[in-house]
Design a protein around this motif. Structure first.
Motif, PDB file in Angstrom:
ATOM      1  N   GLN A  35       0.855  -1.187   0.000  1.00 25.90           N
ATOM      2  CA  GLN A  35       0.000   0.000   0.000  1.00 25.90           C
ATOM      3  C   GLN A  35       0.891   1.237   0.000  1.00 25.90           C
ATOM      4  O   GLN A  35       1.558   1.524   0.995  1.00 25.90           O
ATOM      5  CB  GLN A  35      -0.917   0.005   1.220  1.00 25.90           C
ATOM      6  CG  GLN A  35      -1.902   1.156   1.246  1.00 25.90           C
ATOM      7  CD  GLN A  35      -2.761   1.143   2.503  1.00 25.90           C
ATOM      8  OE1 GLN A  35      -2.356   0.674   3.566  1.00 25.90           O
ATOM      9  NE2 GLN A  35      -3.970   1.661   2.383  1.00 25.90           N
ATOM     10  N   SER A  36       0.899   1.951  -1.101  1.00 27.57           N
ATOM     11  CA  SER A  36       1.616   3.227  -1.153  1.00 27.57           C
ATOM     12  C   SER A  36       0.737   4.296  -0.539  1.00 27.57           C
ATOM     13  O   SER A  36      -0.487   4.139  -0.488  1.00 27.57           O
ATOM     14  CB  SER A  36       1.959   3.566  -2.605  1.00 27.57           C
ATOM     15  OG  SER A  36       2.818   2.589  -3.142  1.00 27.57           O
ATOM     16  N   GLN A  48      -2.961   5.216  -1.432  1.00 28.85           N
ATOM     17  CA  GLN A  48      -3.361   4.280  -2.477  1.00 28.85           C
ATOM     18  C   GLN A  48      -4.059   3.057  -1.897  1.00 28.85           C
ATOM     19  O   GLN A  48      -4.118   2.864  -0.677  1.00 28.85           O
ATOM     20  CB  GLN A  48      -2.129   3.828  -3.276  1.00 28.85           C
ATOM     21  CG  GLN A  48      -1.366   4.961  -3.924  1.00 28.85           C
ATOM     22  CD  GLN A  48      -2.197   5.705  -4.949  1.00 28.85           C
ATOM     23  OE1 GLN A  48      -2.795   5.106  -5.840  1.00 28.85           O
ATOM     24  NE2 GLN A  48      -2.264   7.025  -4.819  1.00 28.85           N
ATOM     25  N   GLY A  49      -4.557   2.231  -2.777  1.00 25.44           N
ATOM     26  CA  GLY A  49      -5.179   0.988  -2.364  1.00 25.44           C
ATOM     27  C   GLY A  49      -4.157  -0.104  -2.134  1.00 25.44           C
ATOM     28  O   GLY A  49      -2.958   0.139  -2.049  1.00 25.44           O
ATOM     29  N   GLN A 103      -2.243  -3.322  -3.360  1.00 21.08           N
ATOM     30  CA  GLN A 103      -1.844  -4.003  -4.588  1.00 21.08           C
ATOM     31  C   GLN A 103      -1.239  -5.353  -4.245  1.00 21.08           C
ATOM     32  O   GLN A 103      -0.351  -5.454  -3.389  1.00 21.08           O
ATOM     33  CB  GLN A 103      -0.828  -3.156  -5.358  1.00 21.08           C
ATOM     34  CG  GLN A 103      -0.411  -3.765  -6.686  1.00 21.08           C
ATOM     35  CD  GLN A 103       0.627  -2.943  -7.412  1.00 21.08           C
ATOM     36  OE1 GLN A 103       1.359  -2.149  -6.810  1.00 21.08           O
ATOM     37  NE2 GLN A 103       0.714  -3.128  -8.712  1.00 21.08           N
ATOM     38  N   GLU A 144      -9.748  -2.937 -13.241  1.00 15.95           N
ATOM     39  CA  GLU A 144      -9.629  -2.300 -11.932  1.00 15.95           C
ATOM     40  C   GLU A 144     -10.962  -2.343 -11.194  1.00 15.95           C
ATOM     41  O   GLU A 144     -12.025  -2.389 -11.815  1.00 15.95           O
ATOM     42  CB  GLU A 144      -9.237  -0.829 -12.105  1.00 15.95           C
ATOM     43  CG  GLU A 144      -7.817  -0.610 -12.570  1.00 15.95           C
ATOM     44  CD  GLU A 144      -7.498   0.882 -12.632  1.00 15.95           C
ATOM     45  OE1 GLU A 144      -6.308   1.216 -12.707  1.00 15.95           O
ATOM     46  OE2 GLU A 144      -8.435   1.694 -12.607  1.00 15.95           O
ATOM     47  N   THR A 164     -13.157   0.132  -9.043  1.00 11.30           N
ATOM     48  CA  THR A 164     -13.263   1.581  -8.927  1.00 11.30           C
ATOM     49  C   THR A 164     -14.137   1.955  -7.742  1.00 11.30           C
ATOM     50  O   THR A 164     -15.257   1.427  -7.613  1.00 11.30           O
ATOM     51  CB  THR A 164     -13.872   2.168 -10.213  1.00 11.30           C
ATOM     52  OG1 THR A 164     -13.102   1.739 -11.333  1.00 11.30           O
ATOM     53  CG2 THR A 164     -13.868   3.688 -10.164  1.00 11.30           C
ATOM     54  N   SER A 181     -13.440   9.323  -3.447  1.00 13.01           N
ATOM     55  CA  SER A 181     -12.160   8.980  -2.829  1.00 13.01           C
ATOM     56  C   SER A 181     -12.095   9.496  -1.395  1.00 13.01           C
ATOM     57  O   SER A 181     -11.436   8.898  -0.542  1.00 13.01           O
ATOM     58  CB  SER A 181     -10.996   9.535  -3.653  1.00 13.01           C
ATOM     59  OG  SER A 181     -11.141  10.927  -3.816  1.00 13.01           O
ATOM     60  N   PHE A 233     -12.242  -0.153   1.848  1.00 16.89           N
ATOM     61  CA  PHE A 233     -11.799  -0.764   0.606  1.00 16.89           C
ATOM     62  C   PHE A 233     -12.857  -1.739   0.097  1.00 16.89           C
ATOM     63  O   PHE A 233     -13.355  -2.577   0.847  1.00 16.89           O
ATOM     64  CB  PHE A 233     -10.502  -1.552   0.811  1.00 16.89           C
ATOM     65  CG  PHE A 233      -9.311  -0.703   1.090  1.00 16.89           C
ATOM     66  CD1 PHE A 233      -8.776  -0.621   2.369  1.00 16.89           C
ATOM     67  CD2 PHE A 233      -8.697   0.015   0.070  1.00 16.89           C
ATOM     68  CE1 PHE A 233      -7.661   0.150   2.637  1.00 16.89           C
ATOM     69  CE2 PHE A 233      -7.584   0.799   0.325  1.00 16.89           C
ATOM     70  CZ  PHE A 233      -7.075   0.865   1.610  1.00 16.89           C
ATOM     71  N   GLY A 259      -9.944  -2.038  -4.635  1.00 19.53           N
ATOM     72  CA  GLY A 259     -10.001  -0.673  -5.117  1.00 19.53           C
ATOM     73  C   GLY A 259      -9.057   0.200  -4.317  1.00 19.53           C
ATOM     74  O   GLY A 259      -8.406  -0.258  -3.379  1.00 19.53           O
ATOM     75  N   SER A 260      -8.993   1.468  -4.698  1.00 13.03           N
ATOM     76  CA  SER A 260      -8.052   2.385  -4.048  1.00 13.03           C
ATOM     77  C   SER A 260      -8.621   3.008  -2.778  1.00 13.03           C
ATOM     78  O   SER A 260      -7.932   3.744  -2.093  1.00 13.03           O
ATOM     79  CB  SER A 260      -7.615   3.479  -5.022  1.00 13.03           C
ATOM     80  OG  SER A 260      -8.739   4.123  -5.547  1.00 13.03           O
TER      81      SER A 260
END
Lengths: 112, 116
Positions: free
Chosen positions: A38-39, A42-43, A45, B3, B5, B9, B91, B108-109
């Protein structure tokens, strides 16, 4: 009870140095194991996953992890760290049919 | 690469208000999940959803929470009356098969929810 332990909250390494992030799990059956990164902002990965077979698994960004059943460990390694690897790393175990249990994460800092 | 989405955010809401967090999973995935991460803490499972019903939920997922797949593409998490302790990153994830089995999730982000 199922659990994941990441003993190192913070790790600092110099760029170009090798890296090992520790993960220990407790799970009764054959575990499905994952490492996520996780950066900031960000989410999550997926870096790599272990389901069965070869105990050394290769992932993205040059990472690898080794499953050691006798030690209940799934440590993440990288031979040479890049500044862009600075992030938080989470180990997770598939706990039953649907869910993961995550560790508390290890925050990696890379010194130039 | 496909992805997951999530929108918005960031969301700021007043305590007691209802919020809906939205997610568009990967189109051929059948399993959907919500997790949350309170600042500085671990990522925690909330709920999984398959075949238009909840397949598993955690003790965190109480009556204040609900999930829905209102159409063929969206997957939502509703918090009916937000509390300060609901502030977290939420998330969404999806998977082709059961995620805790030999399928990996795609996350997701995230939506950062702040309750004031």
């Amino acid at each position: 009870a199922q659990s994941v332990t990441q003993p190192d909250i913070h790790i600092t390494v110099s760029e170009g140095a090798s890296l090992e992030l520790r993960c220990n799990y407790s799970y009764g059956a054959t575990p499905y194991l994952f490492w996520y990164v996780q950066s900031p902002g960000q989410g999550l990965q997926l870096l790599l996953k272990y389901f069965s077979g070869d105990t050394l698994v290769q992932g993205i960004k040059g990472f690898e992890a080794e499953f050691k059943r006798s030690q209940s460990s799934f440590n993440l390694r990288k031979p040479s760290v890049h500044w862009s690897d600075a992030a938080e790393y989470f180990c997770a175990v598939g706990a039953g049919t649907y869910k993961y249990i995550f560790g508390t994460g290890t925050r990696l800092k890379v010194l130039a | 690469e496909p992805e997951v989405t999530q929108t918005p955010s960031h969301q700021v809401t007043q305590m007691g208000q209802e919020v809906i967090l939205r997610c568009v999973p990967i189109s051929n995935h059948l399993y959907f999940y919500w997790y949350r991460q309170i600042l500085g803490q671990k990522v925690e499972f909330l709920v999984s959803f398959y075949n238009n019903e909840i397949s598993e939920k955690s003790e965190i997922f109480d009556d204040q929470f609900s999930v829905e797949r209102p159409d063929g593409s969206n997957f939502t998490l509703k918090i009916r009356s937000t509390k300060l302790e609901d502030s977290a990153m939420y998330f969404c994830a999806s998977s082709e098969g059961p995620g805790g089995d030999n399928y990996g999730y795609t996350f997701g982000s995230g939506t950062r929810l702040t309750v004031v």
